[in-house]
Design an enzyme around this catalytic site. Structure first.
Site, PDB file in Angstrom:
ATOM      1  N   SER A  22       0.829  -1.199   0.000  1.00 14.96           N
ATOM      2  CA  SER A  22       0.000   0.000   0.000  1.00 14.96           C
ATOM      3  C   SER A  22       0.868   1.255   0.000  1.00 14.96           C
ATOM      4  CB  SER A  22      -0.898  -0.015   1.243  1.00 14.96           C
ATOM      5  OG  SER A  22      -1.249   1.291   1.575  1.00 14.96           O
ATOM      6  N   LYS A  23       0.357   2.286  -0.709  1.00 16.60           N
ATOM      7  CA  LYS A  23       1.095   3.543  -0.784  1.00 16.60           C
ATOM      8  C   LYS A  23       1.140   4.233   0.565  1.00 16.60           C
ATOM      9  CE  LYS A  23      -0.022   4.700  -5.516  1.00 16.60           C
ATOM     10  NZ  LYS A  23      -0.821   5.543  -6.364  1.00 16.60           N
ATOM     11  N   ARG A  24       0.215   3.848   1.424  1.00 20.11           N
ATOM     12  CA  ARG A  24       0.152   4.516   2.711  1.00 20.11           C
ATOM     13  C   ARG A  24       0.932   3.769   3.795  1.00 20.11           C
ATOM     14  NH1 ARG A  24      -3.561   6.762  -0.028  1.00 20.11           N
ATOM     15  NH2 ARG A  24      -4.421   4.779  -0.652  1.00 20.11           N
ATOM     16  N   GLN A  25       1.438   2.597   3.402  1.00 22.48           N
ATOM     17  CA  GLN A  25       2.109   1.775   4.392  1.00 22.48           C
ATOM     18  C   GLN A  25       3.436   2.395   4.837  1.00 22.48           C
ATOM     19  OE1 GLN A  25       2.250  -2.130   2.961  1.00 22.48           O
ATOM     20  NE2 GLN A  25       2.074  -2.906   5.025  1.00 22.48           N
ATOM     21  N   HIS A  33       8.561   5.472   1.518  1.00 19.42           N
ATOM     22  CA  HIS A  33       8.699   6.835   1.011  1.00 19.42           C
ATOM     23  C   HIS A  33      10.176   7.178   0.910  1.00 19.42           C
ATOM     24  CE1 HIS A  33       4.589   6.843   2.879  1.00 19.42           C
ATOM     25  NE2 HIS A  33       4.378   7.056   1.595  1.00 19.42           N
TER      26      HIS A  33
END
Ligand code: GLU
Length: 495
Positions: A256-259, A271
Site C-alpha cells: 500500500s502507498k500509505r504503508q 517513502h
C-alpha cells in the site's frame, strides 16, 4: 531497444508522499532518456484539486534530486512545451475537449449528479454494470451547444463507439482487446471546466511529443480509453509500457502507498525521504529500485547509475508483480558503504553524528571511519556503534564489566593492571599496545578475550564495538585511563 532518442515523461500527481513506486517509474524514464540521448520531462498532473496535497510537489522534487534523477524539461527548468504543470494548461484541455465535440467524438452532457446516481442505482438493481445511460448522447448537437452558450452547467463526455473492438498494445503484455460495448461514455471535462486524467495526460503526451509512456499498471483497466482518445484525435500513439505492481515483502497483497514501518511484515519505509532519513545511501536505493521489475542477467546485481544507463532496456522489464525485499536494500547499502572512499564516507557520516548532537572533527572522523566501514549497514549505525568516541564519559553497566567466567574482584584487578600497562606505554600505537595487553592477559592467566571484553566495556560502554586496540588509540590515552579508572570504581561497588 529504442535506439533513436526517446521523449519520456514522469507525470506524478501531487496527492501524497513520494514513494518507491513513483521513484522506479522516474528512474526508468531517466535511464532510457540518457541511454538514447533523449529527453526526460517532469510534468505535474495537478488538475484534481480535491486530492491536492500541499508540499507533495516539493517532496517529490527533493526525492528525485536525492536519487540523482534529473530532468531536462519541467516546471522549474522550463522547456519548449511549457507550462509543465497541468493546472496552468487548462485552456489547452478545454480547446481539445471542444474539438472532440466538433468532430463528433464527444458530446455535452447536462445530467445532474442526482439523476446520474439514480441511473446508476437502477442499473445496479438490474445487475448491470453501472454506467452512463447515454441520454445526452442523443441530444441534437446544435441544441446542446445553445444550452452551453446559455450558461447551463455541463460536462463533456467521450462518445465511445458502441460497436467493434479496441486493441491496446502494451510493450510487455502484447495486444489487449476490449469490446467497445463494455466501455462507458467517460467524462473528459468536468463541470468546473477542469479535465480528467484521461484527457489531460493524452493531450499532453501528444503535444509534448512523448514517444514512450511508462506508468503503473493501475492504468491498465482504462488503457483502452486512452487508445480511443488518441484514435479520435487521429494522433499517433506512443509506445505504452505498464510497470509491474509491488507486493508486500511476504509476497501476499499489494504494497500500500500509505504503508510505513511494519516490522511484522518486514516493511521498513516506502517513502523515498524516509529512506534518506533512515540513512540509506541514494546509490543503494537506486540500485535496489532498478531491480524491482527489471533484471540484466541472472547474476549481476550491482549497478551504478552509469551502469544502469548503459545496460537498462525496456525489453527486460518483467510485467509480473514482485515482492519488495528490504533485506536486499540493507545488502546493497552495505556494499555501497564499503565501496566509498575515506573522504566520501567521512563527508556522509558527519551530518548523522551532528544530528545526534555530536560534533566530531574531520580528523576524528577520518580516524574512526576505517574502523567502522566494514561494520555498518546504514550511516546511522555509525552513530550507534561509534558515538562513544565523542562522548565526554561513558557509563558502562557495572555488571557488564565483569569478564567472562570471572568475578567482579578479578575483573577490577585486571582493569587496574591494564591501567598500569597502558600508562607505561610511550605510544598508543596498536603495534605496541596489542602485544603489551596480550602479555598482560597471559601473566594474569586470562585469555585475551576475557581482558579485552572488560576493557571494551570500560572504554566504549558497549559489548560490541569497532576493533578495541585501534579504538584505544583514537580515544586517546588520557580518556582511556579515565574510563578504566571509572570502571574499577564501578566494579568495586559490586558485591
Ligand atoms: N498522474 C498520474 C499518476 O500520478 C500519472 C500516470 C501517468 O504516468 O500517466 O498516477
Amino acid at each position: 531497444m529504442p535506439i533513436s532518442p526517446v521523449r519520456v515523461r514522469f507525470a506524478p500527481s501531487p496527492t501524497g508522499r513520494f514513494h518507491i513506486g513513483g521513484a522506479r517509474t522516474a528512474l526508468y524514464d531517466y535511464l532510457i532518456a540518457r541511454q538514447t540521448s533523449g529527453q526526460f520531462i517532469l510534468r505535474i498532473e495537478d488538475t484534481d484539486r480535491k486530492r491536492f496535497v500541499s508540499g507533495a510537489e516539493e517532496e517529490l522534487v527533493e526525492s528525485l534530486h536525492w536519487l540523482g534523477i534529473e530532468w531536462d524539461e519541467g516546471p522549474d527548468v522550463g522547456g519548449p512545451y511549457a507550462p509543465y504543470r497541468q493546472s496552468e494548461r487548462t485552456e489547452i484541455y478545454k480547446q481539445h475537449a471542444h474539438a472532440l465535440v466538433e468532430s463528433g467524438h464527444a458530446y455535452y452532457c447536462f445530467c445532474s449528479p442526482e439523476r446520474l446516481s439514480r441511473v446508476r442505482q437502477e442499473m445496479q438493481k438490474r445487475k448491470q454494470p453501472p454506467r452512463y445511460d447515454g441520454t445526452c448522447r442523443r441530444l441534437d448537437p446544435a441544441e446542446a451547444l445553445a444550452r452551453v452558450d446559455a450558461g447551463e452547467s455541463h460536462v463533456v463526455r467521450f462518445k465511445t463507439p458502441r460497436q467493434g473492438t479496441t486493441t491496446a498494445v502494451d510493450l510487455l503484455r502484447g495486444p489487449i482487446n476490449v469490446e467497445n460495448a463494455t466501455l462507458d461514455d467517460f467524462i473528459l471535462l468536468k463541470s468546473d471546466g477542469l479535465p480528467v486524467y484521461h484527457l489531460a495526460a493524452m493531450v499532453d503526451d501528444h503535444l509534448m511529443h512523448i514517444t514512450h509512456v511508462l506508468r503503473g499498471s493501475e492504468w491498465l483497466p482504462t488503457f483502452p480509453l486512452h487508445v480511443l482518445i488518441f484514435q479520435a484525435f487521429g494522433w499517433e500513439q506512443p509506445t505504452w509500457v505498464h510497470l509491474s505492481v509491488f507486493l508486500n515483502p511476504s509476497g501476499k497483497g499489494k504494497l500500500s502507498k500509505r504503508q510505513t514501518l511494519d516490522p511484522k511484515s518486514g516493511v521498513k519505509a516506502i517513502h523515498v525521504l524516509d529512506l534518506q532519513e533512515m540513512a540509506y545511501l541514494p546509490e543503494a536505493v537506486t540500485n535496489w529500485i532498478a531491480l524491482m521489475g527489471w533484471s540484466y542477467d541472472d547474476r549481476t546485481e550491482q549497478f551504478s547509475m552509469l551502469d544502469l544507463i548503459q545496460k537498462f532496456s525496456l525489453e527486460k522489464l518483467v510485467p509480473s508483480p514482485a515482492a519488495v525485499n528490504f533485506s536486499k536494500l540493507d545488502h546493497f547499502n552495505g556494499i555501497y558503504i564499503r565501496s566509498l572512499s575515506l573522504d566520501d564516507l567521512v563527508g556522509r557520516l558527519r551530518p548523522h553524528f551532528e544530528a545526534a548532537g555530536l560534533r566530531p572533527t574531520v580528523d576524528q572522523l577520518r580516524s574512526i571511519a576505517p574502523l567502522i566501514q566494514e561494520r555498518i549497514r546504514t550511516l546511522d549505525d555509525a552513530v550507534e556503534i561509534a558515538g562513544f568516541f565523542f562522548h565526554e564519559h561513558v557509563e558502562p553497566d557495572p555488571v557488564g564489566l565483569i569478564g567472562k567466567n570471572m568475578d567482579a574482584e578479578q575483573s577490577a584487578l585486571a582493569a587496574e593492571k591494564a591501567h598500569q600497562v597502558i600508562t607505561a606505554q610511550v605510544s598508543m600505537d596498536p603495534d605496541v599496545m596489542e602485544p603489551a595487553l596480550r602479555q598482560l592477559a597471559e601473566s594474569l592467566e586470562l585469555s585475551a578475550g576475557q581482558l579485552f571484553g572488560i576493557l571494551r566495556m570500560a572504554v566504549t560502554g558497549q559489548k560490541v564495538s569497532p576493533p578495541l586496540i585501534e579504538s584505544l588509540e583514537v580515544i586517546g590515552k588520557q580518556k582511556v585511563l579515565e574510563r578504566i579508572d571509572r570502571a574499577v570504581q564501578l566494579l568495586e561497588t559490586l558485591p
